[in-house]
Structure formats: structure tokens, C-alpha cells
Design a protein around this motif. Structure first.
Motif, mmCIF file in Angstrom:
data_model
loop_
_atom_site.group_PDB
_atom_site.id
_atom_site.type_symbol
_atom_site.label_atom_id
_atom_site.label_comp_id
_atom_site.label_asym_id
_atom_site.label_seq_id
_atom_site.Cartn_x
_atom_site.Cartn_y
_atom_site.Cartn_z
ATOM 1 N N UNK A 160 0.839 -1.210 0.000
ATOM 2 C CA UNK A 160 0.000 0.000 0.000
ATOM 3 C C UNK A 160 0.869 1.253 0.000
ATOM 4 N N UNK A 161 2.022 1.199 0.686
ATOM 5 C CA UNK A 161 2.949 2.336 0.666
ATOM 6 C C UNK A 161 3.462 2.578 -0.759
ATOM 7 N N UNK A 162 3.811 1.495 -1.437
ATOM 8 C CA UNK A 162 4.355 1.623 -2.795
ATOM 9 C C UNK A 162 3.282 2.076 -3.785
ATOM 10 N N UNK A 163 2.028 1.960 -3.390
ATOM 11 C CA UNK A 163 0.928 2.383 -4.270
ATOM 12 C C UNK A 163 0.393 3.757 -3.869
ATOM 13 N N UNK A 164 1.033 4.410 -2.908
ATOM 14 C CA UNK A 164 0.574 5.712 -2.396
ATOM 15 C C UNK A 164 -0.897 5.655 -1.973
ATOM 16 N N UNK A 165 -1.276 4.578 -1.303
ATOM 17 C CA UNK A 165 -2.678 4.395 -0.911
ATOM 18 C C UNK A 165 -3.063 5.332 0.227
ATOM 19 N N UNK A 166 -4.361 5.619 0.281
ATOM 20 C CA UNK A 166 -4.914 6.453 1.351
ATOM 21 C C UNK A 166 -5.906 5.635 2.175
ATOM 22 N N UNK A 167 -6.029 6.010 3.453
ATOM 23 C CA UNK A 167 -6.990 5.368 4.338
ATOM 24 C C UNK A 167 -8.122 6.349 4.599
ATOM 25 N N UNK A 168 -9.346 5.903 4.402
ATOM 26 C CA UNK A 168 -10.513 6.746 4.668
ATOM 27 C C UNK A 168 -11.080 6.361 6.027
ATOM 28 N N UNK A 169 -11.068 7.322 6.942
ATOM 29 C CA UNK A 169 -11.512 7.056 8.315
ATOM 30 C C UNK A 169 -12.852 7.728 8.570
ATOM 31 N N UNK A 170 -13.645 7.088 9.417
ATOM 32 C CA UNK A 170 -14.932 7.665 9.788
ATOM 33 C C UNK A 170 -14.984 7.740 11.310
ATOM 34 N N UNK A 171 -15.337 8.923 11.827
ATOM 35 C CA UNK A 171 -15.405 9.100 13.272
ATOM 36 C C UNK A 171 -16.556 10.016 13.640
ATOM 37 N N UNK A 172 -16.655 10.360 14.918
ATOM 38 C CA UNK A 172 -17.752 11.217 15.375
ATOM 39 C C UNK A 172 -17.793 12.555 14.629
ATOM 40 N N UNK A 173 -16.631 13.051 14.209
ATOM 41 C CA UNK A 173 -16.586 14.350 13.535
ATOM 42 C C UNK A 173 -16.702 14.216 12.021
ATOM 43 N N UNK A 174 -16.955 13.024 11.538
ATOM 44 C CA UNK A 174 -17.086 12.819 10.102
ATOM 45 C C UNK A 174 -15.893 12.087 9.528
ATOM 46 N N UNK A 175 -15.660 12.304 8.220
ATOM 47 C CA UNK A 175 -14.609 11.560 7.542
ATOM 48 C C UNK A 175 -13.292 12.291 7.517
ATOM 49 N N UNK A 176 -12.220 11.577 7.550
ATOM 50 C CA UNK A 176 -10.937 12.169 7.227
ATOM 51 C C UNK A 176 -10.114 11.146 6.454
ATOM 52 N N UNK A 177 -9.086 11.646 5.819
ATOM 53 C CA UNK A 177 -8.310 10.879 4.876
ATOM 54 C C UNK A 177 -6.840 11.017 5.225
ATOM 55 N N UNK A 178 -6.143 9.921 5.336
ATOM 56 C CA UNK A 178 -4.712 9.958 5.632
ATOM 57 C C UNK A 178 -3.976 9.084 4.625
ATOM 58 N N UNK A 179 -2.725 9.406 4.381
ATOM 59 C CA UNK A 179 -1.929 8.457 3.598
ATOM 60 C C UNK A 179 -1.661 7.243 4.487
#
Lengths: 280, 160
Positions: free
Chosen positions: A127-146
Motif C-alpha cells: 500500500x505504501x508503494x501504491x501511495x494508498x490512502x486510508x478513509x476514516x470515519x469518526x464522530x466528527x465525520x470523515x478524514x483521509x490519511x496516507x
């Protein structure tokens, strides 16, 4: 195994609420359970509440042009059997097949592998070699991290206490390869692994290594050393030297430091060669 | 914490199980509640494949699966696999190849192969076949006969 409360919320909102209302530090998230149950059995983890994600609508796989979004609860075996994956992202197909066995992958999930973030994860380096992102969902909504920002250390991630991994997004299909060394070819932990991809848009290599604590990591100096789309033997040799110099390779009960260092060059050579030839 | 009742279909038979603790594994449900002792406990950590069963037709490690997580599913164990055409073919292939030594790993291998055939995974040749069976261990090291049985079931893979 100590007793715990097992809940299986039907919606993402309920799932996040059940994380928030749980006893602090005593809630565990259950994806496929193949890693968590191992810990529960050994007594390494004793949660009071286990939140199962099995009823959430996240068993999804979506190609959008060249980009791929994988729902966090999709079983790895389903991902592996996707008819396009092997042709478009051969390195990810190989990395998925490196996880456990067929029967384990019928339950194990990509979200679980990332969330548990074992130092020897076979999926994180790819996933690192593919520059993948993680989509997170929490109480404040969505956020996106590498993935690079998400994975922080051995079994440590940037996931907040009431957050869940919703999906993983791979921005573009890439010629890629994943090569490893271990004792038992399947259902074993990689002593050393090299993930390689060539980005057609950036005209640049990505190289990540794994198998030793604390976490899989990219080696930008090795990426630069590979240079062109068709690196010659000298370039690959220089890239291997950069990995051996930069990566904090250490010994543990599985393999010595020297053995791991010696594995870098052959694994990188094979992975680059496979990527140039179209992958796997 | 409260144990709850769950429903499963096991080898075609509806089962209603009461007082199932959260941490109960499918392996223990099958062996100790339902007395289906054909499913074996090997390593209990997912590494040996001896506990493989089918959950809704897919090979699954029953030692790493909570019973309550598969509520409502259809479970097939070695005791019921012969009721199905594919499972019966696998059993016959094992018999014909003499692929049983002490027998402890046999149920897991039969279930794993039945799952692969049901899934109609790509026939990628012999290497992929071996990879797909790599999660099952035979402590007698009777692999040659097991591999012959498997190869006979997947035409085009060619025995060694």
C-alpha cells in the motif's frame, strides 16, 4: 479467554457510538478476527467490549477508471479473486496472497490488517508503494490519511479512539510486484519483504521494505536510485545499497540482521524485474 | 456479557444453540455442543488448517471464527460434506489416491479442497494449486498422495 461483550452494530453511526460509549481503552474492533482472536486466545488482549463490523455495508470493491477503492470489511479472498486486480495491480494481488492461507483470507480484511498494523504486515508495504490512502470515519465525520501517515509504529496507528477504517483508496493502478522470504511459503511471517511499483503518472518508482520492527517503510533514496522506467543492473544494485544503508533493519527471533540485509538485493532485483516485465 | 441464543444450519440441519458465550469459537461449538468431532483442533491459531469447515460454502478456519459471528450461516463439516456432489468427489479422490495416513489433517484438507472447487478459483496450474493448499499441514508429511488427489480434482494442473 476472558469474557467480553460482543456487539454487531448495523450502521456506521451505531458502530462509532458503540466505540464511544465503551469503557475507555477496553474496546476492540473485530473485522475478520483472524489476528484479534489469536491475541485473545493468548491473553495478550482482554477487551471488555468487542465491536464486530460484520453488519456494516463496507464489503465493497469499486474501480473508478484506474483508481480502486476497497471497503475495509471486504474479505481479502474476495479482493484477490477480483478479475481486474491481478492484471492492473499485480503487486497487490501477490501481497494479498502472501497473507495467511485461503481459509484465513476468507475472513481476514484489509481494514483489519491496517488497523492491527503488525510490523510484518504484507499489505502495508505494498500500500505504501501504491501511495494508498486510508478513509476514516469518526464522530466528527470523515478524514483521509496516507497509509504512511496512518501507520505509526508496531501495532500503533493514527486511528482515533472512536474512529473506524471505512475504506482504502489506491489512486492509480501501477505495474508492481511484492517479493518476500520466509520459512514456510504460505501461512508464515515474512522475514524480509520488498514491495515495488512504478507510477505511470509520476514516471517514478516506489520502493517499500518490511519484515522487521517497528513498521514497513518507504525508502525514497532507493526510489531515486532506480531512476528510469527500465533501470539497469547497476541502478538496482545502488537502490539495494540505499535500502541496506537507510532501513533500520534489526535482528529478532525470526532472522538475524545480516541475513535480512543479504535478502534485500535479491528480493529487490526480482521485484524490479517483475515490475518491468509487467508485474507479479 | 450475557450469553445469547444463535441459529446455525449445520450439515443441512437447523440448530438453535442457547447460552453461547461471546468468545466461543465455531470449532468448540461444533466439537463440544454438537459432538461433530470430525473437525479437528490442531494449533488453534490458524496455522494448520485442521479445523477448516465451510461457512456459506467458503473454507473457513473454525478456530479463528467466533460462533456468534457466523449466526444464520450454513456450516458444512466433514460429517456432511459427502451430501454434496463436490464434497463427495473430493472424498473419493482422497480414497483413490490413498491420501490418508494418520487421518488427523484429512478433514481439513477435504474441506479446503471442497471450498476451492466450489469457489471455482482460476485453475492457474500446479504451483497455484499448491499455494492454495499451503494453509493445511500434514504432520505425517503425506503430501505426495494429498497433492495427487488434489491434482486429480483440478484438470489441467498435471500431477508432479
Amino acid at each position: 479467554m476472558a469474557d467480553f461483550e460482543l456487539v454487531a452494530p448495523a450502521t456506521p453511526e451505531e458502530a462509532i457510538a458503540s466505540l464511544r460509549t465503551g469503557p475507555p481503552g477496553a474496546v476492540a474492533v473485530l473485522g475478520g478476527g483472524t489476528d484479534l482472536l489469536f491475541d485473545l486466545e493468548e491473553g495478550r488482549s482482554a477487551p471488555e467490549r468487542v465491536v464486530s463490523l460484520r453488519r456494516l455495508p463496507w464489503r465493497t470493491l469499486e474501480w473508478n477508471g484506474n483508481a480502486l477503492t476497497i471497503g475495509s470489511t471486504l474479505p481479502l479472498r474476495t479482493l484477490e479473486n477480483d478479475p481486474l486486480l491481478r492484471a492492473r495491480i499485480p503487486g497487490l494481488h501477490s501481497a494479498v496472497r502472501a497473507v495467511g492461507s485461503v481459509a484465513l483470507r476468507q475472513r481476514a480484511t484489509l481494514g483489519g490488517n491496517l488497523g492491527r498494523s503488525a510490523p510484518a504486515s504484507d499489505l502495508v508495504p505494498m500500500l505504501l508503494a501504491l501511495d494508498a490512502e486510508v478513509l476514516l470515519l469518526g464522530p466528527a465525520g470523515e478524514r483521509r490519511l496516507t497509509v504512511d501517515g496512518f501507520v505509526q509504529g508496531s501495532r500503533r496507528t493514527a486511528l482515533g479512539p472512536a474512529e473506524l477504517i471505512r475504506a482504502v483508496r489506491i489512486p492509480e493502478a501501477r505495474p508492481s510486484a511484492y517479493h518476500w522470504q520466509r520459512v514456510r511459503p504460505f501461512h508464515d511471517i515474512s522475514h524480509m519483504a520488498v514491495a515495488v511499483a512504478f507510477s505511470p503518472s509520476a514516471r517514478a518508482w516506489r520502493v517499500a521494505v518490511a519484515g522487521f520492527p517497528p513498521r514497513p517503510l518507504r525508502v525514497p533514496e532507493a526510489e531515486a536510485a532506480l531512476g528510469s522506467a527500465r533501470p539497469d543492473a547497476d541502478a538496482v544494485h545502488r537502490a539495494a545499497e540505499e535500502i541496506a544503508r537507510r532501513a533500520p533493519i534489526v535482528a529478532d527471533h525470526r532472522a538475524s540482521e545480516e541475513y535480512r540485509r543479504q535478502l534485500v538485493r535479491p528480493l529487490l532485483e526480482r521485484a524490479v524485474d517483475a515490475t518491468v516485465r509487467g508485474g507479479r | 456479557m450475557t450469553p445469547v441464543a444463535i441459529r446455525l444450519t449445520v450439515n443441512g440441519r437447523p440448530e438453535s444453540l442457547v447460552d453461547v458465550p461471546s468468545g466461543e469459537r465455531l470449532l468448540d461449538t461444533l466439537r463440544w455442543r454438537l459432538s461433530l468431532k470430525g473437525t479437528k483442533e490442531g494449533c488453534r491459531t490458524g496455522g494448520c488448517g485442521a479445523c477448516t469447515v465451510l461457512v456459506d460454502g467458503r473454507s473457513t478456519l473454525s478456530c479463528l471464527t467466533l460462533a456468534r459471528e457466523v449466526e444464520g450461516s450454513e456450516i458444512t463439516t466433514i460429517e456432511g460434506v459427502g451430501r454434496d456432489g463436490t464434497g463427495a468427489r473430493v472424498q473419493e479422490a482422497f480414497r483413490a489416491a490413498g491420501a490418508v495416513q494418520c487421518g488427523y489433517c484429512t478433514p481439513g484438507f477435504v474441506m479446503a479442497l471442497t471450498g476451492l472447487l466450489k469457489e471455482r478459483a482460476r485453475a492457474d496450474g500446479f504451483d497455484a494449486l499448491l499455494e492454495d493448499l499451503g494453509g493445511n499441514l500434514c504432520r505425517c508429511t503425506g503430501y505426495a498422495a494429498i497433492v495427487r488427489a488434489a491434482a486429480a480434482l483440478r484438470p489441467g494442473t498435471g500431477a508432479p
